[in-house]
Scaffold this motif. Structure first.
Motif, PDB file in Angstrom:
ATOM      1  N   SER A   1       0.860  -1.191   0.000  1.00 52.36           N
ATOM      2  CA  SER A   1       0.000   0.000   0.000  1.00 52.36           C
ATOM      3  C   SER A   1       0.889   1.232   0.000  1.00 52.36           C
ATOM      4  O   SER A   1       1.760   1.370   0.865  1.00 52.36           O
ATOM      5  N   SER A   2       0.687   2.091  -0.961  1.00 59.07           N
ATOM      6  CA  SER A   2       1.565   3.251  -1.107  1.00 59.07           C
ATOM      7  C   SER A   2       1.193   4.344  -0.116  1.00 59.07           C
ATOM      8  O   SER A   2       0.104   4.368   0.459  1.00 59.07           O
ATOM      9  N   GLN A   3       2.140   5.257   0.069  1.00 54.94           N
ATOM     10  CA  GLN A   3       1.901   6.393   0.945  1.00 54.94           C
ATOM     11  C   GLN A   3       0.836   7.286   0.324  1.00 54.94           C
ATOM     12  O   GLN A   3       0.761   7.417  -0.902  1.00 54.94           O
ATOM     13  N   SER A   4       0.036   7.897   1.176  1.00 54.03           N
ATOM     14  CA  SER A   4      -1.022   8.790   0.701  1.00 54.03           C
ATOM     15  C   SER A   4      -0.440   9.868  -0.213  1.00 54.03           C
ATOM     16  O   SER A   4       0.566  10.512   0.118  1.00 54.03           O
ATOM     17  N   GLY A   5      -1.060  10.028  -1.395  1.00 52.78           N
ATOM     18  CA  GLY A   5      -0.587  11.040  -2.339  1.00 52.78           C
ATOM     19  C   GLY A   5       0.418  10.521  -3.352  1.00 52.78           C
ATOM     20  O   GLY A   5       0.742  11.221  -4.316  1.00 52.78           O
ATOM     21  N   HIS A   6       0.928   9.312  -3.141  1.00 51.75           N
ATOM     22  CA  HIS A   6       1.887   8.721  -4.081  1.00 51.75           C
ATOM     23  C   HIS A   6       1.153   7.868  -5.114  1.00 51.75           C
ATOM     24  O   HIS A   6       0.230   7.124  -4.782  1.00 51.75           O
ATOM     25  N   ASN A   7       1.591   7.956  -6.387  1.00 58.81           N
ATOM     26  CA  ASN A   7       0.918   7.209  -7.444  1.00 58.81           C
ATOM     27  C   ASN A   7       1.857   6.260  -8.192  1.00 58.81           C
ATOM     28  O   ASN A   7       1.490   5.686  -9.210  1.00 58.81           O
ATOM     29  N   THR A   8       3.062   6.101  -7.685  1.00 62.80           N
ATOM     30  CA  THR A   8       4.046   5.224  -8.319  1.00 62.80           C
ATOM     31  C   THR A   8       4.558   4.219  -7.302  1.00 62.80           C
ATOM     32  O   THR A   8       4.834   4.598  -6.163  1.00 62.80           O
TER      33      THR A   8
ATOM     34  N   SER B   1       5.627 -10.872 -12.035  1.00 64.15           N
ATOM     35  CA  SER B   1       4.665  -9.972 -12.655  1.00 64.15           C
ATOM     36  C   SER B   1       4.013  -9.116 -11.573  1.00 64.15           C
ATOM     37  O   SER B   1       4.132  -9.407 -10.379  1.00 64.15           O
ATOM     38  N   GLY B   2       3.324  -8.076 -12.010  1.00 56.73           N
ATOM     39  CA  GLY B   2       2.743  -7.186 -11.030  1.00 56.73           C
ATOM     40  C   GLY B   2       1.475  -6.532 -11.512  1.00 56.73           C
ATOM     41  O   GLY B   2       1.052  -6.695 -12.672  1.00 56.73           O
ATOM     42  N   LEU B   3       0.878  -5.806 -10.587  1.00 56.74           N
ATOM     43  CA  LEU B   3      -0.350  -5.051 -10.877  1.00 56.74           C
ATOM     44  C   LEU B   3      -0.327  -3.795 -10.033  1.00 56.74           C
ATOM     45  O   LEU B   3       0.233  -3.795  -8.929  1.00 56.74           O
ATOM     46  N   GLN B   4      -0.980  -2.750 -10.542  1.00 56.48           N
ATOM     47  CA  GLN B   4      -1.264  -1.610  -9.687  1.00 56.48           C
ATOM     48  C   GLN B   4      -2.741  -1.310  -9.802  1.00 56.48           C
ATOM     49  O   GLN B   4      -3.316  -1.336 -10.902  1.00 56.48           O
ATOM     50  N   PHE B   5      -3.359  -1.023  -8.691  1.00 59.42           N
ATOM     51  CA  PHE B   5      -4.811  -0.813  -8.627  1.00 59.42           C
ATOM     52  C   PHE B   5      -5.143   0.677  -8.659  1.00 59.42           C
ATOM     53  O   PHE B   5      -4.264   1.521  -8.456  1.00 59.42           O
ATOM     54  N   PRO B   6      -6.417   1.016  -8.904  1.00 54.93           N
ATOM     55  CA  PRO B   6      -6.799   2.439  -8.982  1.00 54.93           C
ATOM     56  C   PRO B   6      -6.454   3.247  -7.735  1.00 54.93           C
ATOM     57  O   PRO B   6      -6.264   4.456  -7.827  1.00 54.93           O
ATOM     58  N   ASN B   7      -6.357   2.586  -6.568  1.00 55.35           N
ATOM     59  CA  ASN B   7      -5.964   3.334  -5.358  1.00 55.35           C
ATOM     60  C   ASN B   7      -4.451   3.384  -5.200  1.00 55.35           C
ATOM     61  O   ASN B   7      -3.938   3.817  -4.170  1.00 55.35           O
ATOM     62  N   TYR B   8      -3.725   2.930  -6.236  1.00 54.59           N
ATOM     63  CA  TYR B   8      -2.262   2.939  -6.338  1.00 54.59           C
ATOM     64  C   TYR B   8      -1.564   1.904  -5.471  1.00 54.59           C
ATOM     65  O   TYR B   8      -0.334   1.862  -5.453  1.00 54.59           O
ATOM     66  N   SER B   9      -2.328   1.048  -4.782  1.00 55.06           N
ATOM     67  CA  SER B   9      -1.688  -0.094  -4.136  1.00 55.06           C
ATOM     68  C   SER B   9      -1.212  -1.050  -5.227  1.00 55.06           C
ATOM     69  O   SER B   9      -1.611  -0.914  -6.400  1.00 55.06           O
ATOM     70  N   SER B  10      -0.360  -2.004  -4.848  1.00 55.56           N
ATOM     71  CA  SER B  10       0.250  -2.844  -5.870  1.00 55.56           C
ATOM     72  C   SER B  10       0.452  -4.268  -5.369  1.00 55.56           C
ATOM     73  O   SER B  10       0.502  -4.516  -4.162  1.00 55.56           O
TER      74      SER B  10
ATOM     75  N   GLU C   1       0.156   1.380 -14.956  1.00 60.63           N
ATOM     76  CA  GLU C   1       0.861   0.791 -16.096  1.00 60.63           C
ATOM     77  C   GLU C   1       2.304   0.473 -15.689  1.00 60.63           C
ATOM     78  O   GLU C   1       2.924   1.231 -14.936  1.00 60.63           O
ATOM     79  N   GLU C   2       2.847  -0.626 -16.209  1.00 61.00           N
ATOM     80  CA  GLU C   2       4.261  -0.923 -15.965  1.00 61.00           C
ATOM     81  C   GLU C   2       5.103   0.142 -16.656  1.00 61.00           C
ATOM     82  O   GLU C   2       4.930   0.413 -17.842  1.00 61.00           O
ATOM     83  N   ASN C   3       6.046   0.697 -15.910  1.00 60.39           N
ATOM     84  CA  ASN C   3       6.842   1.822 -16.409  1.00 60.39           C
ATOM     85  C   ASN C   3       8.326   1.546 -16.237  1.00 60.39           C
ATOM     86  O   ASN C   3       9.055   2.371 -15.754  1.00 60.39           O
ATOM     87  N   GLY C   4       8.773   0.385 -16.641  1.00 66.41           N
ATOM     88  CA  GLY C   4      10.182   0.065 -16.499  1.00 66.41           C
ATOM     89  C   GLY C   4      10.322  -1.270 -15.785  1.00 66.41           C
ATOM     90  O   GLY C   4       9.572  -1.578 -14.864  1.00 66.41           O
TER      91      GLY C   4
END
Lengths: 110, 113
Positions: free
Chosen positions: B24-31, B65-74, B53-56
């Motif tokens: 779970s990412s920090q609040s306000g982070h999208n990467t 493999s991975g995923l990122q969700f609309p709330n930016y968790s991954s 989207e995978e960016n590198g």
């Protein structure tokens, strides 16, 4: 791709003395150079960073220097204290990913 | 604390199994970036997700493999586990591609037997 070499792998210094850790990188396009401190069992924490348009940056007892021509950068810790004991990682980055060195274990001797 | 959380904290699997790690990412982070840290080594970049989207990607096989969700968790998924996959898996979140805002989570320690 980018390759980051870090030396020494282990460093012991007397409390109060200075410590220097050196890194080299291979990709001249790298433009961001962070340093992380990782204490045993904990996450890496950013302690200082430098961008390629700057030659030196200082934050209290910690300083970083960058030589773009030689593609090397160094971390300097002055007046070392027991709480400085940890593993330090240098890293280099361009755009999206950060490539880390293998780390330097710093021991501060009483 | 930085606000980046990971689950589970520890995990034991056997060779050939599959594993899913969460961040779970920090609040306000999208990467979110994922790293593998073997014992006594520096973190190795696996891949990064920016706005879902995978960016590198680093030098890891497709079974990572991975995923990122609309709330930016991954999520990080690893299939067909091998003994060498035993490591500390770290995620780090940042705001956009501003790597100086990157904060690491506490990690998930994976042991493959």
């Amino acid at each position: 791709g980018e390759n980051v070499e870090q030396h020494p792998s282990t460093l012991s210094v007397q409390e109060g003395d200075s410590a220097v850790i050196k890194c080299t990188y291979s990709d001249s396009a790298s433009n961001y150079f962070p340093w992380y401190k990782q204490e045993l069992g904990k996450r890496p924490q950013l302690i200082i960073d430098i961008r390629s348009n700057v030659g030196e940056k200082k934050d209290q007892r910690i300083a970083v220097t960058l030589n773009k021509t030689a593609k090397h950068f160094s971390l300097h810790i002055t007046e070392t204290q027991p709480e400085d004991s940890a593993v330090y990682f240098c890293a280099a980055s361009k755009d999206d990913k950060i490539i880390f060195g293998k780390g330097t274990r710093l021991h501060i001797l009483p | 604390e930085t606000g980046v959380t990971q689950s589970p904290t520890h995990l034991i699997k056997t060779r050939g199994q599959q594993v899913t790690l969460r961040c779970s990412s920090q609040s306000g982070h999208n990467t979110v970036s994922w790293y593998q840290q073997a014992l006594g080594q520096g973190p190795q970049f696996i891949f990064q997700y920016y706005r879902e989207e995978e960016n590198g990607r680093g030098n890891f096989p497709p079974r990572f493999s991975g995923l990122q969700f609309p709330n930016y968790s991954s999520e990080l998924n690893v299939n067909a586990l091998e003994l060498d996959d035993s490591a500390l898996y770290l995620c780090a979140s940042s705001f956009g591609l501003a790597l100086e805002t990157q904060y690491f989570g506490p990690g998930t320690r994976l042991l493959v037997l």
